[in-house]
Design a protein around this motif. Structure first.
Motif, PDB file in Angstrom:
ATOM      1  N   MET A  43     -11.704 -12.172  14.769  1.00  0.00           N
ATOM      2  CA  MET A  43     -12.107 -13.189  13.915  1.00  0.00           C
ATOM      3  C   MET A  43     -11.615 -14.333  14.037  1.00  0.00           C
ATOM      4  N   HIS A  44     -11.720 -14.915  15.196  1.00  0.00           N
ATOM      5  CA  HIS A  44     -11.176 -16.313  15.570  1.00  0.00           C
ATOM      6  C   HIS A  44      -9.572 -16.561  14.426  1.00  0.00           C
ATOM      7  N   TYR A  45      -9.222 -15.798  13.931  1.00  0.00           N
ATOM      8  CA  TYR A  45      -7.520 -15.908  13.200  1.00  0.00           C
ATOM      9  C   TYR A  45      -8.346 -16.407  12.168  1.00  0.00           C
ATOM     10  N   ALA A  46      -9.425 -16.385  11.834  1.00  0.00           N
ATOM     11  CA  ALA A  46      -9.229 -16.631  10.438  1.00  0.00           C
ATOM     12  C   ALA A  46      -9.061 -15.229   9.086  1.00  0.00           C
ATOM     13  N   MET A  47      -8.128 -16.058   8.568  1.00  0.00           N
ATOM     14  CA  MET A  47      -7.098 -14.717   8.515  1.00  0.00           C
ATOM     15  C   MET A  47      -7.316 -15.216   6.323  1.00  0.00           C
ATOM     16  N   ALA A  48      -8.271 -15.568   5.208  1.00  0.00           N
ATOM     17  CA  ALA A  48      -8.610 -15.949   4.101  1.00  0.00           C
ATOM     18  C   ALA A  48      -9.291 -14.976   3.586  1.00  0.00           C
ATOM     19  N   GLY A  49      -8.217 -14.395   2.575  1.00  0.00           N
ATOM     20  CA  GLY A  49      -8.860 -14.124   0.998  1.00  0.00           C
ATOM     21  C   GLY A  49      -8.124 -12.006   1.931  1.00  0.00           C
ATOM     22  N   MET A  50      -7.141 -12.300   2.907  1.00  0.00           N
ATOM     23  CA  MET A  50      -6.496 -11.329   3.821  1.00  0.00           C
ATOM     24  C   MET A  50      -5.908 -10.899   2.091  1.00  0.00           C
ATOM     25  N   ARG A  51      -5.756  -9.274   1.915  1.00  0.00           N
ATOM     26  CA  ARG A  51      -4.053  -9.072   1.545  1.00  0.00           C
ATOM     27  C   ARG A  51      -2.593  -8.991   2.535  1.00  0.00           C
ATOM     28  N   PRO A  52      -1.132  -9.737   1.871  1.00  0.00           N
ATOM     29  CA  PRO A  52      -0.323  -9.160   3.040  1.00  0.00           C
ATOM     30  C   PRO A  52       0.453  -7.966   3.346  1.00  0.00           C
ATOM     31  N   ASP A  53       0.688  -7.510   4.448  1.00  0.00           N
ATOM     32  CA  ASP A  53       0.407  -6.305   4.790  1.00  0.00           C
ATOM     33  C   ASP A  53       1.904  -5.936   4.395  1.00  0.00           C
ATOM     34  N   ALA A  54       2.842  -4.960   4.693  1.00  0.00           N
ATOM     35  CA  ALA A  54       4.173  -4.015   4.649  1.00  0.00           C
ATOM     36  C   ALA A  54       5.237  -4.667   5.392  1.00  0.00           C
ATOM     37  N   ALA A  55       4.737  -5.374   6.487  1.00  0.00           N
ATOM     38  CA  ALA A  55       5.368  -6.522   7.389  1.00  0.00           C
ATOM     39  C   ALA A  55       5.448  -7.700   7.034  1.00  0.00           C
ATOM     40  N   MET A  56       4.888  -8.308   6.539  1.00  0.00           N
ATOM     41  CA  MET A  56       4.833  -9.844   5.817  1.00  0.00           C
ATOM     42  C   MET A  56       5.341  -9.433   4.762  1.00  0.00           C
ATOM     43  N   ILE A  57       5.623  -8.881   3.622  1.00  0.00           N
ATOM     44  CA  ILE A  57       6.229  -8.791   3.040  1.00  0.00           C
ATOM     45  C   ILE A  57       7.699  -8.545   2.233  1.00  0.00           C
ATOM     46  N   THR A  58       8.326  -7.972   3.610  1.00  0.00           N
ATOM     47  CA  THR A  58       9.174  -7.685   4.100  1.00  0.00           C
ATOM     48  C   THR A  58      10.007  -8.888   5.016  1.00  0.00           C
ATOM     49  N   GLY A  59       8.367  -9.794   5.577  1.00  0.00           N
ATOM     50  CA  GLY A  59       9.154 -10.645   5.881  1.00  0.00           C
ATOM     51  C   GLY A  59       9.472 -11.968   5.123  1.00  0.00           C
ATOM     52  N   MET A  60       9.091 -12.141   3.739  1.00  0.00           N
ATOM     53  CA  MET A  60       9.307 -13.030   3.179  1.00  0.00           C
ATOM     54  C   MET A  60      10.138 -12.614   2.211  1.00  0.00           C
ATOM     55  N   VAL A  61      10.669 -11.575   1.860  1.00  0.00           N
ATOM     56  CA  VAL A  61      11.547 -11.148   1.708  1.00  0.00           C
ATOM     57  C   VAL A  61      13.040 -11.474   2.836  1.00  0.00           C
ATOM     58  N   LEU A  62      13.346 -11.034   3.894  1.00  0.00           N
ATOM     59  CA  LEU A  62      14.200 -11.654   4.824  1.00  0.00           C
ATOM     60  C   LEU A  62      14.199 -12.921   4.583  1.00  0.00           C
ATOM     61  N   ILE A  63      13.157 -14.236   4.894  1.00  0.00           N
ATOM     62  CA  ILE A  63      13.467 -15.374   4.206  1.00  0.00           C
ATOM     63  C   ILE A  63      13.642 -15.515   3.674  1.00  0.00           C
ATOM     64  N   VAL A  64      13.728 -15.109   1.955  1.00  0.00           N
ATOM     65  CA  VAL A  64      14.482 -15.675   0.664  1.00  0.00           C
ATOM     66  C   VAL A  64      15.820 -15.625   1.020  1.00  0.00           C
ATOM     67  N   VAL A  65      16.417 -14.835   1.056  1.00  0.00           N
ATOM     68  CA  VAL A  65      17.980 -13.616   1.572  1.00  0.00           C
ATOM     69  C   VAL A  65      18.377 -14.550   2.327  1.00  0.00           C
ATOM     70  N   GLY A  66      17.272 -15.190   3.688  1.00  0.00           N
ATOM     71  CA  GLY A  66      18.486 -15.440   4.532  1.00  0.00           C
ATOM     72  C   GLY A  66      18.593 -17.187   4.152  1.00  0.00           C
ATOM     73  N   LEU A  67      17.398 -17.851   3.580  1.00  0.00           N
ATOM     74  CA  LEU A  67      18.001 -19.163   3.110  1.00  0.00           C
ATOM     75  C   LEU A  67      18.944 -19.497   2.383  1.00  0.00           C
ATOM     76  N   VAL A  68      19.149 -18.354   1.318  1.00  0.00           N
ATOM     77  CA  VAL A  68      20.160 -18.123   0.269  1.00  0.00           C
ATOM     78  C   VAL A  68      21.352 -18.380   1.128  1.00  0.00           C
ATOM     79  N   ALA A  69      21.790 -16.979   2.352  1.00  0.00           N
ATOM     80  CA  ALA A  69      22.530 -17.477   3.316  1.00  0.00           C
ATOM     81  C   ALA A  69      23.087 -18.733   3.569  1.00  0.00           C
ATOM     82  N   VAL A  70      22.622 -19.233   4.276  1.00  0.00           N
ATOM     83  CA  VAL A  70      22.297 -20.464   5.120  1.00  0.00           C
ATOM     84  C   VAL A  70      22.800 -21.804   4.086  1.00  0.00           C
TER      85      VAL A  70
END
Length: 541
Positions: A43-70
Motif C-alpha cells: 500500500m506504499h507504506y500507508a499505515m493510517a487507520g491500522m491497529r498496532p500488532d502485538a510486536a508493536m505494542i511490545t516494542g512500546m513497552v520496551l521503549i518506556v522501560v528502556g527510557l527509565v533505565a537510561v
C-alpha cells in the motif's frame, strides 16, 4: 579489553549497566515497529487507520522501560550539590594555546552530531506534504481537510523550546556528555514516528523528538567555548554551528531519494541508525572539566584540560557576577549588565526562528503549491542549500577576523534584503527556476548562519555560571518564535505564501541589526573573562 571498557563506563555513569541495558531495550523496541511498516509496502507504506500488532505494542513497552533505565543510569547522586559546586569553578581555554589534534577531532565529532541533531526538525518540512496526503489533513494540496497539517511542526518545534531551556539547566547538573546521551536516546526512540498508524501518536512522538533536539546545540556551544582558544573560538563555533545548512542539504537529498519508494515515513525511521551513531560519537566528546571537578574527579579533569589546553582560572576582580536572588537563573540574563546583550540576542533569535520555521519550513509545500512535483521541489531546495554552503564558511571567517558585531549586522541586513526579493517577486518566481534557486540561497544558508552566530555569541558574552543558560535562551527563543508563527498558521488553517513568510522574518532581522550596533559588545579574539569584565565594569561605572 572488556574490564577496561567497563571501568571507563563506571567513571562516566552512576549505573552503567542500567544505561546500556536501557539503550538495548529502546533499540529493540524501535526494531519491533518495523515488521508492521514493511507489511504495508503493498500500500506504499500507508499505515493510517491500522491497529498496532502485538510486536508493536511490545516494542512500546520496551521503549518506556528502556527510557527509565537510561535516565536512572546517567543521573548522578547529589545532582543539586554538584551544580552548586560547579558554579564556583571557572575552566577556560588558554588564550594563546594552539589548535591541536584533539580540538580538530572534537570539532569534527560535534559537526556530525549537530548535523544529525538539526536533521530532525528539518525533516518536518519534507514529511508535511506526505503526511497531509495520507491522513487527509488540510494543506495547500488538500484545502478540504479538517485538521491542519501545521499541527505536526507545531508539536515538534514546541518540544525544541522545552528542550532548549531544560537542557540549558541540565548540563551542569548531570554533565555535558550525559545530557547529550539523553538527547541521543530520544532520537532513537522517537524514530517510531515513522511507524505510527495514528496522526495523534505522531504528534506525541514529534514533541518528544523536539525535546531531545532542543538541548544539543546549547550544550555543544558551551563545550566549545570552554575548550577552544580565544583567537579561534568565534569563527570555529560559527563554522560548526553553520552546519545547519549541511543538515538541510542531507535531509533534502534523502527526501528526494527515499520518499518516492518508501514514503515520508522513512525520513523518521532513519532516526534509529542516526541516533545510535549519535550515541557512539559521544565516546569522543569530553566531559566538562568543571563538572568533573565538582564531582571530585580532579585527575580526570586535569587530563582533559591538558589535552585541550585549558586551565582553572581565578575570576578577575570586577568580573564576578554579583550575589543576589536568582543570580544564576534565567532571570539573571534580563538584569544589568546582561539585559542589553540579552535583548539584542533575543530579537536576532526571533528573526532567525521566524525565517527558519515560517519560511524554510513551508518551502517544499509552497513550491508544490506553485506547480513543482514533490521530488522536484525537494531537489530545488537541495540545490539552493548546496550553493549556499560556501556562504557558511565565509560568515565563519568574517566572524573570527572581521568581528562578531559587524558580521551579525551585515548578515542580518543581507538576509532581510534578500527576503524582500521574495516579497517583490511573489508567485512569479515559479516561472524562473534559476532566480528562485539563487534567491533561496540566503534564506536557506544565511539564516542557518544567523542561528549559528546567535548561539556562538551567547556562548561568548555570558559568564561561566550563565553560559549554558545563555546559549539555551538563544536556542529557545529561535524555536519559540517558530512556535508562534506555526500556531498562527494552525489558527488560520492555511499555509502562508512565500511572500508573507519572507516579510515576517525580514522585519525583526533589521531591528536586530540596529540593536547590535547600539548595545552589542564586540567579542573578537577576547577572553571570556575580559568580555564579562567589560560588561560588569560598565554597570559599576
Amino acid at each position: 579489553m572488556a574490564p577496561r571498557l567497563l571501568g571507563r563506563a563506571r567513571g562516566e555513569f552512576e549505573h552503567p549497566v542500567a544505561f546500556w541495558c536501557g539503550v538495548l531495550a529502546c533499540s529493540v523496541g524501535v526494531a519491533l515497529h518495523l515488521p508492521m511498516y514493511f507489511g504495508a509496502r503493498d500500500m506504499h507504506y500507508a499505515m493510517a487507520g491500522m491497529r498496532p500488532d502485538a510486536a508493536m505494542i511490545t516494542g512500546m513497552v520496551l521503549i518506556v522501560v528502556g527510557l527509565v533505565a537510561v535516565v536512572h543510569g546517567v543521573l548522578p547522586a547529589r545532582g543539586g550539590e554538584i551544580k552548586k559546586s560547579a558554579e564556583r569553578i571557572r575552566v577556560t581555554a588558554i588564550d594563546d594555546a594552539p589548535i591541536r589534534g584533539q580540538h580538530i577531532a572534537l570539532l569534527i565529532v560535534l559537526a556530525i552530531a549537530i548535523t544529525i541533531d538539526v536533521m530532525k526538525p528539518a525533516t518536518l518540512s519534507f514529511v508535511a506534504p506526505g503526511i497531509a496526503h495520507e491522513y487527509g489533513l488540510k494543506s495547500p494540496a488538500n484545502p478540504h481537510g479538517h485538521i491542519p497539517v501545521s499541527w505536526l511542526p507545531l508539536a515538534g518545534i514546541s518540544g525544541t523550546v522545552v528542550g532548549s531551556w531544560v537542557w540549558g539547566s541540565l548540563g551542569d547538573r548531570i554533565g555535558r556528555r550525559s545530557s547529550i546521551l539523553l538527547a541521543g536516546i530520544l532520537f532513537v526512540t522517537t524514530s517510531i514516528c515513522g511507524a505510527m498508524p495514528g496522526f495523534y501518536w505522531n504528534l506525541l512522538m514529534c514533541f518528544m523528538m523536539g525535546i531531545g533536539v532542543g538541548g544539543m546545540i546549547p550544550i555543544a556551544f558551551a563545550l566549545m567555548a570552554e575548550t577552544i582558544p580565544a583567537r579561534h573560538r568565534g569563527w570555529l563555533m560559527v563554522l560548526i554551528g553553520g552546519d545547519i545548512a549541511g543538515a538541510y542539504v542531507a535531509t533534502s537529498w534523502l527526501a528526494g531519494w527515499l520518499t518516492p519508494t518508501y514514503s515520508w515515513r522513512i525520513l523518521w525511521l532513519i532516526g534509529l541508525p542516526t541516533g545510535l551513531l549519535f550515541i557512539a560519537l559521544n565516546h569522543w566528546i569530553p566531559e566538562s572539566p568543571r563538572y568533573l571537578i565538582a564531582r571530585g574527579r580532579g585527575e580526570e579533569a586535569r587530563a582533559i584540560m591538558a589535552r585541550y589546553g585549558a586551565a582553572v582560572r581565578e575570576v578577575p576582580s570586577g568580573a564576578e557576577v554579583p550575589e543576589g536572588p536568582a543570580r544564576n537563573g534565567y532571570q539573571r540574563l534580563f538584569r544589568r549588565p546582561f539585559a542589553g546583550p540579552t535583548l539584542a540576542i533575543t530579537v536576532l533569535a526571533i528573526g532567525a526562528g521566524l525565517v527558519t520555521y515560517g519560511f524554510q519550513l513551508w518551502v517544499p509545500t509552497n513550491l508544490q503549491h506553485l506547480g513543482y512535483s514533490e521530488v522536484k521541489s525537494d531537489y530545488v531546495v537541495r540545490n539552493a542549500a548546496l550553493l549556499g554552503l560556501p556562504f557558511t564558511v565565509l560568515v565563519a571567517m568574517a566572524y573570527g577576523w572581521w568581528g562578531s558585531r559587524r558580521t551579525i549586522v551585515t548578515l542580518s541586513v543581507t538576509s532581510a534584503l534578500t527576503l524582500g526579493g521574495f516579497v517583490v517577486a511573489g508567485n512569479s518566481l515559479a516561472h524562473h527556476r534559476l532566480a528562485l534557486s539563487l534567491l533561496l540561497i540566503v534564506p536557506l544558508s544565511a539564516i542557518s548562519s544567523v542561528a549559528a552566530v546567535v548561539s556562538a555569541y551567547a556562548a561568548e558574552v555570558y559568564p561561566t555560571m550563565l553560559r549554558s543558560r545563555g546559549s539555551g535562551l538563544a536556542a529557545g527563543m529561535t524555536k519559540l518564535s517558530g512556535v508562534l508563527i506555526i500556531a498562527t498558521v494552525v489558527a488560520a488553517t492555511t499555509v502562508p505564501s512565500i511572500a508573507v513568510t519572507a516579510i515576517v522574518g525580514a522585519v525583526p532581522l533589521l531591528l536586530a541589526a540596529a540593536l547590535f550596533l547600539w548595545i552589542g559588545p564586540e567579542t573578537k579574539r577576547r577572553s571570556l573573562e575580559e568580555i564579562t569584565g567589560e560588561l560588569l565594569a560598565t554597570e559599576a561605572a
